[in-house]
Design an enzyme around this catalytic site. Sequence first.
Site, PDB file in Angstrom:
ATOM      1  N   GLY A  30       3.428  -2.673  -7.786  1.00 56.97           N
ATOM      2  CA  GLY A  30       2.967  -2.987  -6.723  1.00 56.97           C
ATOM      3  C   GLY A  30       1.693  -4.017  -6.701  1.00 56.97           C
ATOM      4  O   GLY A  30       1.699  -4.960  -6.236  1.00 56.97           O
ATOM      5  N   HIS A 165      -5.553   2.683  -5.619  1.00 53.82           N
ATOM      6  CA  HIS A 165      -4.157   2.532  -4.836  1.00 53.82           C
ATOM      7  C   HIS A 165      -3.557   3.534  -4.799  1.00 53.82           C
ATOM      8  O   HIS A 165      -2.340   3.687  -4.263  1.00 53.82           O
ATOM      9  CB  HIS A 165      -3.412   1.399  -6.076  1.00 53.82           C
ATOM     10  CG  HIS A 165      -3.872   0.157  -5.967  1.00 53.82           C
ATOM     11  ND1 HIS A 165      -3.095  -0.857  -5.140  1.00 53.82           N
ATOM     12  CD2 HIS A 165      -4.936  -0.487  -6.514  1.00 53.82           C
ATOM     13  CE1 HIS A 165      -3.917  -2.043  -5.380  1.00 53.82           C
ATOM     14  NE2 HIS A 165      -4.942  -2.016  -6.287  1.00 53.82           N
ATOM     15  N   ASP A 372       2.243   9.570  -1.637  1.00 52.07           N
ATOM     16  CA  ASP A 372       2.335   8.340  -2.377  1.00 52.07           C
ATOM     17  C   ASP A 372       1.036   7.618  -1.639  1.00 52.07           C
ATOM     18  O   ASP A 372       0.844   7.646  -0.360  1.00 52.07           O
ATOM     19  CB  ASP A 372       3.384   7.756  -1.779  1.00 52.07           C
ATOM     20  CG  ASP A 372       3.772   6.636  -2.763  1.00 52.07           C
ATOM     21  OD1 ASP A 372       3.095   6.120  -3.544  1.00 52.07           O
ATOM     22  OD2 ASP A 372       5.240   6.265  -2.815  1.00 52.07           O
ATOM     23  N   ALA A 378       8.750   0.520   1.111  1.00 57.87           N
ATOM     24  CA  ALA A 378       8.971   0.939   2.559  1.00 57.87           C
ATOM     25  C   ALA A 378       8.668  -0.375   3.464  1.00 57.87           C
ATOM     26  O   ALA A 378       9.561  -0.810   4.553  1.00 57.87           O
ATOM     27  CB  ALA A 378       8.059   1.854   3.255  1.00 57.87           C
TER      28      ALA A 378
HETATM   29  C1  GDG Z   1       0.816   2.319  -6.704  1.00 55.17           C
HETATM   30  C2  GDG Z   1       0.624   3.552  -5.874  1.00 55.17           C
HETATM   31  C3  GDG Z   1       1.002   1.957  -4.042  1.00 55.17           C
HETATM   32  C4  GDG Z   1      10.096  -0.882  -7.873  1.00 55.17           C
HETATM   33  N1  GDG Z   1      11.391  -0.635  -8.435  1.00 55.17           N
HETATM   34  C5  GDG Z   1      11.961  -1.827  -8.877  1.00 55.17           C
HETATM   35  C6  GDG Z   1      10.931  -3.142  -8.317  1.00 55.17           C
HETATM   36  N2  GDG Z   1       9.948  -2.139  -7.942  1.00 55.17           N
HETATM   37  C7  GDG Z   1       8.691  -3.024  -7.168  1.00 55.17           C
HETATM   38  C8  GDG Z   1       8.863  -2.743  -5.673  1.00 55.17           C
HETATM   39  C9  GDG Z   1       7.283  -2.701  -5.301  1.00 55.17           C
HETATM   40  C10 GDG Z   1       6.597  -2.148  -6.571  1.00 55.17           C
HETATM   41  O1  GDG Z   1       7.584  -2.373  -7.536  1.00 55.17           O
HETATM   42  C11 GDG Z   1       6.589  -0.625  -6.010  1.00 55.17           C
HETATM   43  O2  GDG Z   1       5.801  -0.447  -5.161  1.00 55.17           O
HETATM   44  P1  GDG Z   1       4.753   0.859  -5.053  1.00 55.17           P
HETATM   45  O3  GDG Z   1       4.172   0.925  -3.605  1.00 55.17           O
HETATM   46  O4  GDG Z   1       5.680   2.102  -5.496  1.00 55.17           O
HETATM   47  O5  GDG Z   1       3.704   0.541  -6.216  1.00 55.17           O
HETATM   48  P2  GDG Z   1       3.121   1.088  -7.513  1.00 55.17           P
HETATM   49  O6  GDG Z   1       2.653   0.032  -8.312  1.00 55.17           O
HETATM   50  O7  GDG Z   1       4.179   1.907  -8.341  1.00 55.17           O
HETATM   51  O8  GDG Z   1       2.127   2.135  -7.154  1.00 55.17           O
HETATM   52  C12 GDG Z   1       1.616   3.167  -4.465  1.00 55.17           C
HETATM   53  C13 GDG Z   1       0.753   0.603  -4.881  1.00 55.17           C
HETATM   54  O9  GDG Z   1       0.061   0.971  -6.154  1.00 55.17           O
HETATM   55  C14 GDG Z   1       0.165  -0.572  -4.426  1.00 55.17           C
HETATM   56  O10 GDG Z   1      -1.318  -0.075  -3.872  1.00 55.17           O
HETATM   57  O11 GDG Z   1       1.544   1.503  -2.853  1.00 55.17           O
HETATM   58  O12 GDG Z   1       1.516   4.385  -3.671  1.00 55.17           O
HETATM   59  O13 GDG Z   1       1.298   4.521  -6.418  1.00 55.17           O
HETATM   60  O14 GDG Z   1       7.023  -4.075  -5.112  1.00 55.17           O
HETATM   61  O15 GDG Z   1       9.566  -4.005  -5.134  1.00 55.17           O
HETATM   62  N3  GDG Z   1      11.253  -4.525  -8.482  1.00 55.17           N
HETATM   63  C15 GDG Z   1      12.219  -4.857  -8.992  1.00 55.17           C
HETATM   64  N4  GDG Z   1      13.137  -3.867  -9.486  1.00 55.17           N
HETATM   65  C16 GDG Z   1      12.979  -2.566  -9.462  1.00 55.17           C
HETATM   66  O16 GDG Z   1      13.662  -1.724  -9.901  1.00 55.17           O
HETATM   67  N5  GDG Z   1      12.400  -6.129  -9.129  1.00 55.17           N
END
Ligand code: GDG
Length: 725
Positions: A30, A165, A372, A378
């Site tokens: 993210g 984050h 999270d 979401a």
């Molecule tokens: C931290 C915090 C907070 C995921 N799987 C695939 C994929 N993704 C992309 C999604 C999204 C991002 O990765 C994941 O978003 P998260 O919100 O889970 O963020 P993280 O970087 O893991 O974690 C979290 C975030 O920072 C931002 O502050 O929300 O709580 O833990 O963009 O789309 N993208 C692709 N394939 C996948 O299989 N292409």
Amino acid sequence: MSRLVIVSNRLPVTAVKKEGKFQLEASAGGLATGLRSVSRAKDSLWVGWCGVARERLKGHEDEIDVMLKAVKCRGVRLTRHDVEYYYHGFSNKTIWPLFHYFPIYTVYDRHFWDAYKRVNMEFCDEVVKVAEKGDTIWIHDYQLMLLPRMLRDRLPDATIGFFLHIPFVSSEVFRLLPWRQEILEGILGADLIGFHTYDYVRHFSESVLRVCGYEHNFGYVSVGNRTVRVDAFPMGIDYKHYSAAGERPGVQEQMGRIRKRIGDRKLILGIDRLDYTKGIPERLEAFDLFLERNQEYRDKVTLVMVAVPSRTGVEHYRMLKRRVDELVGRINGKYGSIDWIPVWYMYRAVPFDKLIALYKLSDVALVTPLRDGMNLIAKEFVTSKADGRGVLILSEMAGAAKELGEAIIVNPNNQEEIVSAMEQALSMPEEEQIERNRVMQHRLARYSIGGWVGDFMDRLESVKRLQAERGISRLTAHVESRIVKDYKAGVKRLILLDYDGTLVPFTSWPKRAQPDQRVSSLLGRLARNRKNEVVIVSGRDRETLERWLGPLGVGLVAEHGVWVREPKGDWEAMEILKDDWKTQIRPLLELYVDRTPGSFIEEKSFSLAWHYRKADPGWGSTRARELRDDLENLVANLNIGVLEGSKVIEVKDSGINKGRALSGWLARGPWDFILAIGDDWTDEDMFEALPDTAYSIRVGLSATRARYNVESHEEVRSLLAKLKG
Ligand code: GDG
């Protein structure tokens, strides 16, 4: 616009070796995705690690540096040992589990800590090498919590922001950390500290108070003589990018393929990094129970589970992988048939087009992390729903739940609740789905990634301004004797005093705060002196003030400036003006409604009121303070005023505030000597209205527009006692 230096553990690009040659690929996650667009647009530099240990880079260092420079990046070199101890160790085995409420998984290891300190210092060295005067340095996330302080020590005047984050845990859990004080002091080196939600802000502020003893006041923490701002900035996504992504030809193609595979069945989607915080086994168990209870849905629905491999070397992650494999196998064995696999499980990252295709095709997204920080999946899911159809089931433990209240919100530990949420989601009428999604989309569009960055940068700029304006400066004996001397020299003197908290201490029963003998005699003596004009400037009602203080011969200002009364005169109200200013003020209030879930606007004929009684209690007040500040700038030329009531900020047609109420007295100048003393923010209006030559004193060690601070009403009394002659 100043240059933006982003600092994060990972760069937005990762070095990958292919056929003996290194090349750069986009990093996942993210943070990288979100900030990439920003860094492209701005004059910027990104400092971080390229994902390959120093040992493996040997001989290719220069080549990598050149490639990084071309994409406005600068690498920090980490050794294998650093990666093991600082990254996999302290960051991911200590901070990550503890900050997600898994103290039982948390490893406290001195060697991890030592590496964490050392690597933070390496980041510091690297930033110091490239930092230029005027840069804005924005540090990200839990791997670099010591860096703000380290940089502050080396670059005392730098503008430094920090954003976490992940969640900030409750102080009860945080205090388990052996290095809790160092971590907090480290973060507090920043000027502005951002979190996704008010809860995290509150947890952080409480930890700061308990562990370091620094008081916080409406989102400001005084660290020595520096004011640090702590605030919530719920991270947005690139709304345009995700809402338009469905048009990509690749997405259409992927949609066709997925449809072919699942037929016309309903699709429930789960996408996560395979992490124990994501509640994946709990979700699978709930799906099992759903199928057991709802026979009619068997063969009619498919759960698509994308689990992106993560931290595969760590034992807890290996255990989790085994458990998920088993559960998927069990469910598919129990309900599956030749034609239908209930859980379509993909243990890998999917390409972007497929991700969007999945969002678009899903009837339901099941986002049920146990904890999270935010959860961007979401937000991306809701945004991708161009036609408005689809239902989001969202864990209340995700930061995103604070903004996406129209989703079906569940407790991820409550299987029954997840099951009924699935039932509700699958049978929700289309109009209702659209209605809910449109509200969320509207909100996400307004506060997208650009808005998030802009908001953070604006706050950072304003805290720097505030630091410059409002340092804390204790009233020294030297200054005190100068005040006494100037008082003696003057023949036309104005003394402006707030009452509660300034002349008398606060009591739990305000009616009992009537002036004691000492205050009465001090005020009486000052008021009798014909060279003096003494005015009590209070928020209290007219009757009380008149009864308690009228006989002393002082001027009175009641209800924060609504009413004024000359000594021995009658009460007079401030004038009434027009309401044509509303069109200018309303958009600002609307912005605060967006940023403060639970708040709303009330419109009256001559006023606009922003109510926040239903918002998160502590942070409603913080936003209120902030809104006041913003409004003050906006109303400067409009001749209107801002008042704060009980959980409401009201903008009225007249500029009612203590400063304005004093205008009559101030206009009767020039005064040889002016002294104004007050203890809260309503007195700031008074301080602001004073000429530069006036002495102004704020009771309490808060940042203020006043020139000096004293600690208590006792010091005020002692100063007044010295004003003789
Ligand atoms: C931290 C915090 C907070 C995921 N799987 C695939 C994929 N993704 C992309 C999604 C999204 C991002 O990765 C994941 O978003 P998260 O919100 O889970 O963020 P993280 O970087 O893991 O974690 C979290 C975030 O920072 C931002 O502050 O929300 O709580 O833990 O963009 O789309 N993208 C692709 N394939 C996948 O299989 N292409």
